[in-house]
Scaffold this motif. Structure first.
Motif, PDB file in Angstrom:
ATOM      1  N   SER A 202       0.826  -1.211   0.000  1.00  0.00           N
ATOM      2  CA  SER A 202       0.000   0.000   0.000  1.00  0.00           C
ATOM      3  C   SER A 202       0.856   1.255   0.000  1.00  0.00           C
ATOM      4  N   GLY A 203       2.090   1.150   0.510  1.00  0.00           N
ATOM      5  CA  GLY A 203       2.993   2.303   0.545  1.00  0.00           C
ATOM      6  C   GLY A 203       3.414   2.771  -0.841  1.00  0.00           C
ATOM      7  N   PHE A 204       3.253   1.900  -1.844  1.00  0.00           N
ATOM      8  CA  PHE A 204       3.522   2.331  -3.221  1.00  0.00           C
ATOM      9  C   PHE A 204       2.240   2.471  -4.029  1.00  0.00           C
ATOM     10  N   LEU A 205       1.254   1.610  -3.736  1.00  0.00           N
ATOM     11  CA  LEU A 205      -0.003   1.648  -4.489  1.00  0.00           C
ATOM     12  C   LEU A 205      -0.738   2.973  -4.253  1.00  0.00           C
ATOM     13  N   LEU A 206      -0.915   3.345  -2.987  1.00  0.00           N
ATOM     14  CA  LEU A 206      -1.723   4.535  -2.682  1.00  0.00           C
ATOM     15  C   LEU A 206      -1.039   5.833  -3.122  1.00  0.00           C
ATOM     16  N   PRO A 207       0.238   6.084  -2.761  1.00  0.00           N
ATOM     17  CA  PRO A 207       0.873   7.319  -3.247  1.00  0.00           C
ATOM     18  C   PRO A 207       0.993   7.347  -4.777  1.00  0.00           C
ATOM     19  N   GLY A 208       1.203   6.170  -5.393  1.00  0.00           N
ATOM     20  CA  GLY A 208       1.315   6.116  -6.859  1.00  0.00           C
ATOM     21  C   GLY A 208       0.017   6.568  -7.518  1.00  0.00           C
ATOM     22  N   LEU A 209      -1.124   6.056  -6.998  1.00  0.00           N
ATOM     23  CA  LEU A 209      -2.421   6.444  -7.556  1.00  0.00           C
ATOM     24  C   LEU A 209      -2.727   7.915  -7.260  1.00  0.00           C
ATOM     25  N   LEU A 210      -2.425   8.337  -6.021  1.00  0.00           N
ATOM     26  CA  LEU A 210      -2.705   9.729  -5.631  1.00  0.00           C
ATOM     27  C   LEU A 210      -1.882  10.707  -6.479  1.00  0.00           C
ATOM     28  N   LEU A 211      -0.583  10.422  -6.631  1.00  0.00           N
ATOM     29  CA  LEU A 211       0.272  11.309  -7.431  1.00  0.00           C
ATOM     30  C   LEU A 211      -0.187  11.342  -8.890  1.00  0.00           C
ATOM     31  N   SER A 212      -0.590  10.182  -9.414  1.00  0.00           N
ATOM     32  CA  SER A 212      -1.062  10.135 -10.810  1.00  0.00           C
ATOM     33  C   SER A 212      -2.286  11.019 -10.978  1.00  0.00           C
ATOM     34  N   TRP A 213      -3.220  10.900 -10.030  1.00  0.00           N
ATOM     35  CA  TRP A 213      -4.445  11.698 -10.097  1.00  0.00           C
ATOM     36  C   TRP A 213      -4.123  13.188 -10.010  1.00  0.00           C
ATOM     37  N   LEU A 214      -3.222  13.557  -9.108  1.00  0.00           N
ATOM     38  CA  LEU A 214      -2.878  14.975  -8.932  1.00  0.00           C
ATOM     39  C   LEU A 214      -2.167  15.543 -10.163  1.00  0.00           C
ATOM     40  N   VAL A 215      -1.256  14.747 -10.757  1.00  0.00           N
ATOM     41  CA  VAL A 215      -0.549  15.232 -11.948  1.00  0.00           C
ATOM     42  C   VAL A 215      -1.523  15.353 -13.118  1.00  0.00           C
ATOM     43  N   ASP A 216      -2.391  14.337 -13.295  1.00  0.00           N
ATOM     44  CA  ASP A 216      -3.386  14.402 -14.378  1.00  0.00           C
ATOM     45  C   ASP A 216      -4.274  15.630 -14.209  1.00  0.00           C
ATOM     46  N   ARG A 217      -4.688  15.875 -12.956  1.00  0.00           N
ATOM     47  CA  ARG A 217      -5.567  17.007 -12.680  1.00  0.00           C
ATOM     48  C   ARG A 217      -4.848  18.322 -12.989  1.00  0.00           C
ATOM     49  N   ALA A 218      -3.582  18.429 -12.579  1.00  0.00           N
ATOM     50  CA  ALA A 218      -2.810  19.656 -12.840  1.00  0.00           C
ATOM     51  C   ALA A 218      -2.631  19.862 -14.339  1.00  0.00           C
ATOM     52  N   GLN A 219      -2.427  18.752 -15.077  1.00  0.00           N
ATOM     53  CA  GLN A 219      -2.264  18.873 -16.537  1.00  0.00           C
ATOM     54  C   GLN A 219      -3.553  19.330 -17.199  1.00  0.00           C
ATOM     55  N   SER A 220      -4.708  18.784 -16.738  1.00  0.00           N
ATOM     56  CA  SER A 220      -5.954  19.200 -17.395  1.00  0.00           C
ATOM     57  C   SER A 220      -6.347  20.620 -16.997  1.00  0.00           C
ATOM     58  N   THR A 221      -6.018  21.035 -15.756  1.00  0.00           N
ATOM     59  CA  THR A 221      -6.279  22.429 -15.353  1.00  0.00           C
ATOM     60  C   THR A 221      -5.471  23.368 -16.236  1.00  0.00           C
ATOM     61  N   SER A 222      -4.215  23.001 -16.465  1.00  0.00           N
ATOM     62  CA  SER A 222      -3.333  23.830 -17.292  1.00  0.00           C
ATOM     63  C   SER A 222      -3.852  23.883 -18.742  1.00  0.00           C
ATOM     64  N   ALA A 223      -4.283  22.738 -19.261  1.00  0.00           N
ATOM     65  CA  ALA A 223      -4.781  22.696 -20.646  1.00  0.00           C
ATOM     66  C   ALA A 223      -6.044  23.540 -20.791  1.00  0.00           C
ATOM     67  N   ALA A 224      -6.892  23.536 -19.738  1.00  0.00           N
ATOM     68  CA  ALA A 224      -8.140  24.309 -19.802  1.00  0.00           C
ATOM     69  C   ALA A 224      -7.856  25.811 -19.764  1.00  0.00           C
ATOM     70  N   SER A 225      -6.839  26.210 -18.986  1.00  0.00           N
ATOM     71  CA  SER A 225      -6.599  27.659 -18.872  1.00  0.00           C
ATOM     72  C   SER A 225      -5.636  28.174 -19.943  1.00  0.00           C
ATOM     73  N   ASN A 226      -4.917  27.247 -20.616  1.00  0.00           N
ATOM     74  CA  ASN A 226      -4.030  27.658 -21.716  1.00  0.00           C
ATOM     75  C   ASN A 226      -4.348  26.823 -22.952  1.00  0.00           C
ATOM     76  N   PRO A 227      -5.520  27.021 -23.559  1.00  0.00           N
ATOM     77  CA  PRO A 227      -5.940  26.125 -24.644  1.00  0.00           C
ATOM     78  C   PRO A 227      -4.973  26.102 -25.816  1.00  0.00           C
TER      79      PRO A 227
END
Ligand SMILES: [Zn+2]
Length: 229
Positions: A202-227
């Motif tokens: 779980s020490g790799f599964l949970l942070p791995g999923l959380l970091l993936s979600w956060l990076v994906d979210r940051a990328q889509s926020t950036s794409a939305a504000s800088n089309p």
């Protein structure tokens, strides 16, 4: 090594904006996700040892089914093969997974076999040699990788703030003072090895999923504000 693997994942991802995040960020922990499962199932063997190093508090007595050179290459190829439909994802996922073995080498206390049941063991042993300083060294290594990753993400106007918060929490959580392994190592068998295995997976599964979600979210926020970016 712990957070160093996750930092390596963020660094790899920072150079590959079009590749999905989770094959890389779960890839860097894939060998330990397996390791924890094999420990719970009894195929691997860990032994409580409060002097083993800065945050693990266990000797990794037999971890050959995932952390030997041969098996690390096999599992990395298998992880990459899961993404065969996209060649770049497959290559980077496999590379992320094998980076785990390479980054474990300086830290591990001579418990990395060449192949299952090989008498030859490698590992530079910084956990045992440097103790708490090996944890500090891992933190400095993280900072180096994350500064580069942050610069690469920033060039595409992607903020790495939340992933860096998660990395900081993970780093101090597995410190010589706060590591949950310290308590787990004092429990009787079979609780000690079962809980150790669950924490590793779980020490790799949970942070791995959380970091993936956060990076994906940051990328889509950036794409939305800088089309046009
Ligand atoms: Zn490992």
């Amino acid at each position: 090594m712990y957070t160093g693997h996750l930092a390596a994942g963020l660094l790899i991802k920072s150079y590959a904006p079009k590749v999905k995040c989770w094959p890389i960020l779960l890839g860097v922990g894939w060998l330990d996700i397996l390791d924890g499962l094999f420990i719970v199932l009894g195929a691997n063997l860990v032994t409580p040892d409060l002097k083993s190093g800065p945050y693990l508090f266990f000797d990794l007595t037999f971890i050959d089914w995932d952390h030997s050179l041969l098996m690390a290459a096999f599992w990395s190829a298998a992880w990459g093969a899961l993404f065969w439909r996209n060649r770049m994802t497959a290559v980077l996922a496999g590379l992320a997974s094998f980076s785990h073995f390479l980054l474990d080498w300086p830290m591990h206390n001579f418990d990395l076999a060449l192949f299952p049941h090989s008498s030859e063991h490698i590992g530079y042993g910084l956990w045992g040699k440097w103790g708490t300083w090996s944890w500090v060294a891992e933190g400095l290594f993280d900072v180096l990788l994350l500064v580069i990753a942050r610069r690469n993400f920033a060039a595409r106007r992607v903020s790495l703030t939340w992933p860096l918060v998660v990395m900081t929490v993970a780093f101090f959580n597995l410190s010589p003072w706060l590591s949950p392994m310290k308590h787990v190592a004092t429990l009787p068998e079979p609780a000690t090895h079962i809980l150790h295995g669950i924490l590793v997976t779980s020490g790799f599964l949970l942070p791995g999923l959380l970091l993936s979600w956060l990076v994906d979210r940051a990328q889509s926020t950036s794409a939305a504000s800088n089309p046009t970016a």
